[in-house]
Design a protein around this motif. Structure first.
Motif, PDB file in Angstrom:
ATOM      1  N   PHE A 172       0.826  -1.204   0.000  1.00  0.00           N
ATOM      2  CA  PHE A 172       0.000   0.000   0.000  1.00  0.00           C
ATOM      3  C   PHE A 172       0.863   1.258   0.000  1.00  0.00           C
ATOM      4  CE2 PHE A 172      -1.960   3.339   2.617  1.00  0.00           C
ATOM      5  CZ  PHE A 172      -3.047   3.662   1.824  1.00  0.00           C
ATOM      6  N   VAL A 173       1.898   1.268   0.852  1.00  0.00           N
ATOM      7  CA  VAL A 173       2.780   2.444   0.923  1.00  0.00           C
ATOM      8  C   VAL A 173       3.496   2.649  -0.400  1.00  0.00           C
ATOM      9  CG1 VAL A 173       4.838   3.382   2.028  1.00  0.00           C
ATOM     10  CG2 VAL A 173       3.059   2.312   3.413  1.00  0.00           C
ATOM     11  N   GLN A 174       4.029   1.539  -0.945  1.00  0.00           N
ATOM     12  CA  GLN A 174       4.739   1.664  -2.220  1.00  0.00           C
ATOM     13  C   GLN A 174       3.806   2.131  -3.333  1.00  0.00           C
ATOM     14  OE1 GLN A 174       6.524  -2.145  -2.857  1.00  0.00           O
ATOM     15  NE2 GLN A 174       8.216  -1.782  -1.393  1.00  0.00           N
ATOM     16  N   GLU A 175       2.601   1.561  -3.334  1.00  0.00           N
ATOM     17  CA  GLU A 175       1.636   1.953  -4.368  1.00  0.00           C
ATOM     18  C   GLU A 175       1.251   3.420  -4.225  1.00  0.00           C
ATOM     19  OE1 GLU A 175      -2.796   0.594  -5.987  1.00  0.00           O
ATOM     20  OE2 GLU A 175      -1.786  -0.493  -4.364  1.00  0.00           O
ATOM     21  N   THR A 176       1.034   3.842  -2.955  1.00  0.00           N
ATOM     22  CA  THR A 176       0.671   5.247  -2.720  1.00  0.00           C
ATOM     23  C   THR A 176       1.795   6.183  -3.132  1.00  0.00           C
ATOM     24  OG1 THR A 176      -0.723   4.571  -0.869  1.00  0.00           O
ATOM     25  CG2 THR A 176      -0.082   6.884  -0.961  1.00  0.00           C
ATOM     26  N   GLU A 226       6.795  19.230  -1.701  1.00  0.00           N
ATOM     27  CA  GLU A 226       6.836  19.305  -0.232  1.00  0.00           C
ATOM     28  C   GLU A 226       5.806  18.367   0.397  1.00  0.00           C
ATOM     29  OE1 GLU A 226       6.260  23.371   0.693  1.00  0.00           O
ATOM     30  OE2 GLU A 226       8.314  23.992   0.173  1.00  0.00           O
ATOM     31  N   ILE A 227       4.607  18.361  -0.209  1.00  0.00           N
ATOM     32  CA  ILE A 227       3.569  17.447   0.309  1.00  0.00           C
ATOM     33  C   ILE A 227       4.018  16.005   0.176  1.00  0.00           C
ATOM     34  CG2 ILE A 227       1.223  16.599  -0.075  1.00  0.00           C
ATOM     35  CD1 ILE A 227       0.498  19.480  -0.918  1.00  0.00           C
ATOM     36  N   SER A 228       4.645  15.694  -0.976  1.00  0.00           N
ATOM     37  CA  SER A 228       5.111  14.325  -1.204  1.00  0.00           C
ATOM     38  C   SER A 228       6.191  13.944  -0.201  1.00  0.00           C
ATOM     39  CB  SER A 228       5.631  14.194  -2.636  1.00  0.00           C
ATOM     40  OG  SER A 228       6.164  12.904  -2.851  1.00  0.00           O
ATOM     41  N   GLN A 229       7.147  14.890   0.009  1.00  0.00           N
ATOM     42  CA  GLN A 229       8.216  14.615   0.970  1.00  0.00           C
ATOM     43  C   GLN A 229       7.671  14.491   2.394  1.00  0.00           C
ATOM     44  OE1 GLN A 229      11.342  13.885   0.283  1.00  0.00           O
ATOM     45  NE2 GLN A 229      10.903  14.075  -1.930  1.00  0.00           N
ATOM     46  N   LEU A 235       4.173   7.987   5.989  1.00  0.00           N
ATOM     47  CA  LEU A 235       3.748   6.643   5.589  1.00  0.00           C
ATOM     48  C   LEU A 235       4.774   5.595   6.021  1.00  0.00           C
ATOM     49  CD1 LEU A 235       2.306   7.381   2.019  1.00  0.00           C
ATOM     50  CD2 LEU A 235       1.021   6.812   4.088  1.00  0.00           C
ATOM     51  N   GLU A 236       6.056   5.946   5.862  1.00  0.00           N
ATOM     52  CA  GLU A 236       7.099   5.005   6.286  1.00  0.00           C
ATOM     53  C   GLU A 236       7.046   4.774   7.799  1.00  0.00           C
ATOM     54  OE1 GLU A 236      10.690   6.699   4.894  1.00  0.00           O
ATOM     55  OE2 GLU A 236      10.437   5.997   2.813  1.00  0.00           O
ATOM     56  N   LEU A 237       6.843   5.873   8.564  1.00  0.00           N
ATOM     57  CA  LEU A 237       6.736   5.737  10.023  1.00  0.00           C
ATOM     58  C   LEU A 237       5.524   4.901  10.406  1.00  0.00           C
ATOM     59  CD1 LEU A 237       7.747   6.496  12.839  1.00  0.00           C
ATOM     60  CD2 LEU A 237       6.362   8.581  12.705  1.00  0.00           C
ATOM     61  N   LEU A 238       4.409   5.105   9.680  1.00  0.00           N
ATOM     62  CA  LEU A 238       3.212   4.307   9.932  1.00  0.00           C
ATOM     63  C   LEU A 238       3.486   2.827   9.693  1.00  0.00           C
ATOM     64  CD1 LEU A 238       0.178   4.098  10.533  1.00  0.00           C
ATOM     65  CD2 LEU A 238      -0.256   4.523   8.109  1.00  0.00           C
ATOM     66  N   GLY A 239       4.198   2.527   8.605  1.00  0.00           N
ATOM     67  CA  GLY A 239       4.533   1.132   8.313  1.00  0.00           C
ATOM     68  C   GLY A 239       5.446   0.533   9.365  1.00  0.00           C
ATOM     69  N   GLU A 240       6.443   1.324   9.810  1.00  0.00           N
ATOM     70  CA  GLU A 240       7.365   0.817  10.836  1.00  0.00           C
ATOM     71  C   GLU A 240       6.635   0.552  12.154  1.00  0.00           C
ATOM     72  OE1 GLU A 240      10.404   3.693  11.103  1.00  0.00           O
ATOM     73  OE2 GLU A 240      11.356   3.170   9.182  1.00  0.00           O
TER      74      GLU A 240
END
Length: 262
Positions: A172-176, A226-229, A235-240
């Motif tokens: 999901f994160v990668q797709e997003t 900026e929004i993307s960064q 999203l990465e923190l959510l996954g971790e």
């Protein structure tokens, strides 16, 4: 042989002697009256008894007769009684010793039987306790094996769920991220194309407006980047965090199921 048997008394003498023996001192008239005997026969019997030493006479106004037992007969009787007593005592002592021996044998047999019975009961109890302990140990081991099996099964299921959720979240994160990156790239390409077209068609008079448009477009791109960064680390923190929480489940399960207490 009794004293009377030794005297060899006649019938009248025996009657007179018996009356005196039972009544004490009596006159000849009283003996005749009480014994229903003729006075002359009573007198003859008394004289014969006096000669044999079986009857004595008391001094007084009236002659009274009484029974006499010779001293030699008393001594002989005493010896016989003493011998009889000694014999009886000896027999009694022998009897008591015999009974004592029988009692000791009986007591020994009872003690032996009691000890054997106690030993048998102790052996039976030990056997039952050993059997019960073995059964309890088997039941305990079966429960332990069942819990270990269920625990391992739950661990495997949780691990599978963890891997699936982790993979799903990663996808999901990668797709997003990919969708956002693609959208940004397409937007940037469109803006670049628009900027090139505007540069070719517009004159210098319109260059100011075109530059302003380009500036606005660049600002928009900057905001998108900026929004993307900003979105990417979240999203990465959510996954971790999700992965960490999923990873803690088996450890919590192991801590809650303490097999050493089973």
């Amino acid at each position: 042989m009794s004293f009377i048997e030794r005297l060899e008394l006649t019938l009248e003498e025996k009657q007179v002697y018996s009356l005196l023996l039972g009544s004490g001192q009596l006159t000849a008239f009283e003996i005749a009256q009480f014994g229903n005997l003729h006075f002359s026969k009573v007198q003859v019997a008394i004289d014969a008894l006096q000669k044999k030493g079986a009857v004595g006479i008391s001094e007084g106004y009236f002659k009274k007769y009484f029974v006499r037992i010779p001293l030699e007969y008393l001594a002989e009787s005493s010896d016989q009684i003493g011998a009889s007593v000694k014999n009886n005592l000896a027999n009694t002592s022998t009897f008591m010793e015999s009974k004592k021996t029988e009692f000791n044998e009986l007591r020994t047999n009872l003690v032996t039987q009691l000890n054997e019975s106690v030993s048998r009961k102790e052996a039976e109890l030990d056997q039952k306790l050993a059997s019960s302990s073995s059964e309890l140990e088997n039941i305990r081991n079966q429960k332990k094996e069942f819990i270990v099996s269920k625990s391992n099964e739950i661990k495997r299921d949780l691990s599978t769920i963890q891997d699936e959720q982790k993979q799903s979240l990663t996808n999901f994160v990668q797709e997003t991220l990919q969708n956002n990156t693609d959208s940004i790239s397409r937007a940037k390409s469109s803006i670049d194309s628009a900027e090139a077209a505007i540069s070719q068609k517009n004159t210098e008079s319109a260059s100011t407006s075109s530059s302003q448009v380009v500036q606005n477009v660049n600002q928009t791109l900057t905001s998108i980047e900026e929004i993307s960064q900003t979105l990417k680390p979240k999203l990465e923190l959510l996954g971790e965090n999700y992965s960490a929480n999923i990873g803690e489940i088996p450890q919590l399960l192991e801590e809650s199921i303490d097999l050493t207490k089973i």
